[in-house]
Design a protein around this motif. Structure first.
Motif, PDB file in Angstrom:
ATOM      1  N   VAL B 220       2.661   3.206  11.348  1.00  0.00           N
ATOM      2  CA  VAL B 220       1.431   3.049  10.573  1.00  0.00           C
ATOM      3  C   VAL B 220       1.460   1.656   9.944  1.00  0.00           C
ATOM      4  CG1 VAL B 220       0.050   3.947   8.693  1.00  0.00           C
ATOM      5  CG2 VAL B 220       1.348   5.514  10.130  1.00  0.00           C
ATOM      6  N   LEU B 221       0.467   0.816  10.295  1.00  0.00           N
ATOM      7  CA  LEU B 221       0.462  -0.561   9.820  1.00  0.00           C
ATOM      8  C   LEU B 221       0.050  -0.658   8.357  1.00  0.00           C
ATOM      9  CD1 LEU B 221      -1.248  -2.203  12.910  1.00  0.00           C
ATOM     10  CD2 LEU B 221       1.162  -2.249  12.314  1.00  0.00           C
ATOM     11  N   GLY B 222      -0.809   0.252   7.915  1.00  0.00           N
ATOM     12  CA  GLY B 222      -1.219   0.190   6.527  1.00  0.00           C
ATOM     13  C   GLY B 222      -2.469   0.999   6.285  1.00  0.00           C
ATOM     14  N   LEU B 223      -2.935   0.968   5.019  1.00  0.00           N
ATOM     15  CA  LEU B 223      -4.122   1.717   4.618  1.00  0.00           C
ATOM     16  C   LEU B 223      -5.253   0.753   4.274  1.00  0.00           C
ATOM     17  CD1 LEU B 223      -2.369   4.154   2.116  1.00  0.00           C
ATOM     18  CD2 LEU B 223      -2.897   4.597   4.478  1.00  0.00           C
ATOM     19  N   VAL B 224      -6.472   1.197   4.495  1.00  0.00           N
ATOM     20  CA  VAL B 224      -7.634   0.411   4.072  1.00  0.00           C
ATOM     21  C   VAL B 224      -8.437   1.272   3.118  1.00  0.00           C
ATOM     22  CG1 VAL B 224      -9.804  -0.645   4.802  1.00  0.00           C
ATOM     23  CG2 VAL B 224      -7.766  -0.922   6.201  1.00  0.00           C
ATOM     24  N   GLN B 225      -8.776   0.708   1.962  1.00  0.00           N
ATOM     25  CA  GLN B 225      -9.578   1.455   1.000  1.00  0.00           C
ATOM     26  C   GLN B 225     -11.039   1.089   1.224  1.00  0.00           C
ATOM     27  OE1 GLN B 225      -8.634   2.815  -3.177  1.00  0.00           O
ATOM     28  NE2 GLN B 225      -9.525   0.812  -3.624  1.00  0.00           N
ATOM     29  N   ASN B 226     -11.841   2.088   1.596  1.00  0.00           N
ATOM     30  CA  ASN B 226     -13.252   1.858   1.877  1.00  0.00           C
ATOM     31  C   ASN B 226     -14.103   2.495   0.784  1.00  0.00           C
ATOM     32  OD1 ASN B 226     -15.386   0.890   3.345  1.00  0.00           O
ATOM     33  ND2 ASN B 226     -15.440   2.578   4.805  1.00  0.00           N
ATOM     34  N   MET B 227     -15.326   2.020   0.631  1.00  0.00           N
ATOM     35  CA  MET B 227     -16.260   2.554  -0.385  1.00  0.00           C
ATOM     36  C   MET B 227     -15.624   2.524  -1.766  1.00  0.00           C
ATOM     37  SD  MET B 227     -18.119   5.640   1.557  1.00  0.00           S
ATOM     38  CE  MET B 227     -17.912   5.983   3.275  1.00  0.00           C
ATOM     39  N   GLY B 246      -7.442   4.937  -5.721  1.00  0.00           N
ATOM     40  CA  GLY B 246      -6.666   6.073  -5.218  1.00  0.00           C
ATOM     41  C   GLY B 246      -5.807   5.677  -4.032  1.00  0.00           C
ATOM     42  N   VAL B 247      -6.384   4.804  -3.167  1.00  0.00           N
ATOM     43  CA  VAL B 247      -5.655   4.426  -1.957  1.00  0.00           C
ATOM     44  C   VAL B 247      -4.432   3.589  -2.303  1.00  0.00           C
ATOM     45  CG1 VAL B 247      -5.829   3.168   0.213  1.00  0.00           C
ATOM     46  CG2 VAL B 247      -7.704   4.598  -0.536  1.00  0.00           C
ATOM     47  N   ARG B 248      -4.557   2.734  -3.316  1.00  0.00           N
ATOM     48  CA  ARG B 248      -3.389   1.917  -3.706  1.00  0.00           C
ATOM     49  C   ARG B 248      -2.251   2.807  -4.177  1.00  0.00           C
ATOM     50  NH1 ARG B 248      -4.766  -3.138  -3.274  1.00  0.00           N
ATOM     51  NH2 ARG B 248      -6.978  -3.565  -3.376  1.00  0.00           N
ATOM     52  N   ASP B 249      -2.609   3.840  -4.962  1.00  0.00           N
ATOM     53  CA  ASP B 249      -1.563   4.746  -5.445  1.00  0.00           C
ATOM     54  C   ASP B 249      -0.910   5.488  -4.288  1.00  0.00           C
ATOM     55  OD1 ASP B 249      -3.712   5.638  -8.245  1.00  0.00           O
ATOM     56  OD2 ASP B 249      -2.312   3.968  -7.986  1.00  0.00           O
ATOM     57  N   LEU B 250      -1.746   5.928  -3.341  1.00  0.00           N
ATOM     58  CA  LEU B 250      -1.187   6.634  -2.185  1.00  0.00           C
ATOM     59  C   LEU B 250      -0.275   5.715  -1.391  1.00  0.00           C
ATOM     60  CD1 LEU B 250      -1.082   9.035  -0.210  1.00  0.00           C
ATOM     61  CD2 LEU B 250      -3.065   8.099   0.937  1.00  0.00           C
ATOM     62  N   ALA B 251      -0.699   4.450  -1.233  1.00  0.00           N
ATOM     63  CA  ALA B 251       0.103   3.496  -0.464  1.00  0.00           C
ATOM     64  C   ALA B 251       1.474   3.324  -1.094  1.00  0.00           C
ATOM     65  CB  ALA B 251      -0.623   2.154  -0.392  1.00  0.00           C
ATOM     66  N   LYS B 252       1.487   3.274  -2.430  1.00  0.00           N
ATOM     67  CA  LYS B 252       2.772   3.127  -3.141  1.00  0.00           C
ATOM     68  C   LYS B 252       3.639   4.348  -2.873  1.00  0.00           C
ATOM     69  CE  LYS B 252       1.395   0.896  -7.017  1.00  0.00           C
ATOM     70  NZ  LYS B 252       0.961   1.093  -8.382  1.00  0.00           N
ATOM     71  N   THR B 253       3.010   5.552  -2.954  1.00  0.00           N
ATOM     72  CA  THR B 253       3.772   6.785  -2.769  1.00  0.00           C
ATOM     73  C   THR B 253       4.401   6.875  -1.385  1.00  0.00           C
ATOM     74  OG1 THR B 253       2.003   7.793  -4.056  1.00  0.00           O
ATOM     75  CG2 THR B 253       3.664   9.273  -3.174  1.00  0.00           C
ATOM     76  N   VAL B 254       3.626   6.507  -0.356  1.00  0.00           N
ATOM     77  CA  VAL B 254       4.160   6.677   0.999  1.00  0.00           C
ATOM     78  C   VAL B 254       4.801   5.410   1.539  1.00  0.00           C
ATOM     79  CG1 VAL B 254       2.559   8.521   1.563  1.00  0.00           C
ATOM     80  CG2 VAL B 254       1.927   6.189   2.079  1.00  0.00           C
ATOM     81  N   GLY B 255       4.837   4.356   0.730  1.00  0.00           N
ATOM     82  CA  GLY B 255       5.530   3.141   1.140  1.00  0.00           C
ATOM     83  C   GLY B 255       4.809   2.333   2.198  1.00  0.00           C
TER      84      GLY B 255
END
Lengths: 272, 311
Positions: B220-227, B246-255
């Protein structure tokens, strides 16, 4: 013979079964199912919600009961109640997972088996309405759900869409699906229809407006109403506030009350 | 594999009475490690029957845009991120039930067949596209069970004359089911980008999506926060309609990295509906600058400065 079996089964005490469908994802099916259940409860009805979205179960989270367990009784699985008065009961795969983040990566046959269990083995008891919240599309889950519910003669389906063209396109497909499977379409709900800025009260149509109403006219099905985008809704969920208490103050509440009223009127017409 | 009962037992029933006994709270460590060895052996035996991954001819790298949750903007973002890449890109719309790519890329019509009986992808804005939407009528639903969907996805992947592509972007449907499994098992995937809105329910599903890719060994290359945020066009007041960060927090949690942050803008939806991706029709808008930022981060595959909607 089939009718007698249906009466004695776990769904025998459920007066009306409603499906909430949409061809498109993310239009607010789970939100509308939740809001509709709350509106019907407000009118004094006992409501159950069956969440057949096995890959992305949202219903437990919306009622803040995601840590609850499902117990067994003689008649089958006991649904999870969200309040003391037991006026709203839920069943979802979300309650059956070890951890809430576990991914359910299943192929069709396994999903079908669980949906059949959900329909046959949950001891709903006496309910006025059972709302079935579905995943997006027209896939295994939908085919199995419609087949499994057929002996119980569902009241019909409510189609949710956002006003934009890509959503309306997918919902047109869902309408055809309902026609093909003989499921009555109670009407179309246009969700996220307009956003009122809390600062200056200017209304912006972020996802356009009127697409759902036009589709309803074009397809000859009733238009149940438009529900506006309410930022308070998602904020209250994020901040862990009780959605059940917050909902009556929301700008979406009057629209949902009207939709619930139309459904109730429809059921009265049917029984008379 | 998980067998579900109301008692939350996670040990597969097929291990027999020995396995059932391991569910009891008094299970010893020795019993647990024996179960692990058994599970490993089962996994190896079961994987013998799985399809072998075969790369697609002419395609250098396959990227996947997924989410888990519906309606977060997978198709919208997939089309846009790769429009700004100056390479040969193909776009495969793997959403059999609700194909959105034809509308967004303003493409219609049945694909032609080459002499080798392969379908020719339809091209617009320099991107070769293939979708179920080209093969069926606009109002026709696809009411198929998993097996038929699998074979349709196989055809859309292999029986298309993609030519020489640097990237093939696959726009996944929502969920974690047949289509996602078929694609990850049949072709080698270079990486997945997960899109989500900041909402709780969306993040739950995005997390499951990430979990799923980990299970099938897709990086998984990364997350994109939309809207992420909406700015009122009249008073410029910013409202976080679907929540904030919310997405930033999730990204931190899952690395994982956050590749970008795209705001809610009316012009994105308007241009989607008219089939003119915003990066082409309104290249000066904020949304586009964010997409550029996200694309460059994805290519570098390492954390760079935060992308924000303010210059």
């Amino acid at each position: 013979m089939e009718e007698v079996a249906a009466e004695r089964s776990n769904l025998g005490g459920v007066r009306h079964i409603l499906l909430v469908l949409s061809g498109k994802g993310g239009v607010g099916k789970s939100t509308i199912s939740t809001e509709l259940a709350l509106s019907l409860r407000h009118s004094g009805k006992k409501v159950g919600i069956l969440d057949v979205d096995l890959c992305g179960p949202s219903i437990p989270r919306m009622f803040k009961v995601q840590d609850s367990d499902v117990h067994q009784c003689d008649a089958g699985w006991v649904p999870v109640f969200v309040d003391q008065e037991k006026s709203i009961s839920l069943m979802s795969i979300g309650f059956l997972l070890e951890k809430p983040d576990d991914a359910v990566v299943w192929r069709g046959p396994k999903k079908n088996a669980l949906i059949k269990q959900f329909v046959a083995d949950v001891a709903w008891g006496e309910l006025d309405f059972l709302i079935v919240d579905t995943p997006p599309g027209t896939s295994d889950e939908h085919i199995s759900t419609v087949e499994a519910l057929r002996p119980y003669k569902p009241l019909g389906a409510i189609l949710v869409t956002t006003p934009q063209a890509v959503s309306v396109g997918d919902v047109r497909r869902e309408l055809t699906f309902c026609k093909k499977t003989g499921l009555r379409v109670l009407g179309i709900v246009e969700n996220m229809s307009g956003f009122v800025c809390p600062h200056c009260s200017e209304c912006t149509n972020i996802f356009s407006k009127g697409g759902g109403e036009e589709l309803a006219k074009h397809a000859g099905v009733p238009f149940l109403g438009s529900v506006p985008l309410d930022p308070q809704l998602s904020q209250s969920l994020e901040e862990g506030r009780d959605f059940i208490q917050e909902f009556p103050k929301s700008s979406a509440f009057p629209a949902l009350t009207r939709i619930a009223q139309q459904i109730l009127d429809g059921t009265l017409q049917q029984s008379s | 594999s998980e067998m579900l009962t109301p008692l939350r037992c996670s040990t597969p029933r097929s291990l027999g009475r020995r396995g059932a006994a391991a569910c009891l709270p008094s299970a010893t460590r020795a019993r647990c490690s024996r179960d692990e060895v058994l599970q490993d052996k089962r996994a190896r035996i079961l994987s013998r029957g799985l399809p072998k991954q075969k790369p697609i001819e002419g395609v250098k790298q396959v990227l996947v845009v997924a989410s888990g949750k519906g309606g977060v903007g997978k198709s919208t973002t997939a089309g846009k991120i790769f429009l700004v890449v100056a390479k040969e890109v193909g776009l495969l719309d793997a959403d059999i039930y609700g194909p959105s790519i034809p509308k967004m890329m303003n493409l219609k019509g049945n694909p032609e067949l080459t002499p080798e009986n392969l379908m020719r992808p339809l091209k617009n804005y320099g991107i070769a596209c293939m979708s179920m939407g080209f093969l069926i009528e606009e109002t026709a639903p696809v009411v198929w069970r998993g097996l038929m969907v699998m074979s349709a996805v196989e055809k859309l992947l292999r029986q298309v004359d993609w030519g020489q592509l640097d990237y093939l972007v696959i726009d996944m449907p929502p969920g974690t089911g047949d289509v996602q499994l078929s694609i990850s098992q049949n072709i080698p995937i270079a990486g997945a980008v997960i899109i989500s809105t900041p909402q709780d329910v969306a993040l739950l599903d995005a997390r499951k999506g990430t979990e799923m890719f980990r299970k099938v060994h897709v990086p998984v290359l990364g997350l994109v926060q939309n809207m992420s945020v909406f700015q009122c066009p009249k008073c410029k007041h910013e409202t976080h309609i679907f929540g904030a960060d919310g997405v930033r927090d999730l990204a931190k949690t899952v690395g994982l990295d956050v590749l970008g942050d795209i705001p809610l803008q009316v012009n994105i939806r308007e241009t989607c509906d008219s089939g003119q991706p915003v990066v082409i029709s309104q290249p000066q808008s904020d949304a586009v600058s964010l997409v550029h930022c996200a694309k460059s981060k994805k290519k570098k595959k390492k954390p760079t400065t935060k992308c924000s909607s303010h210059p």
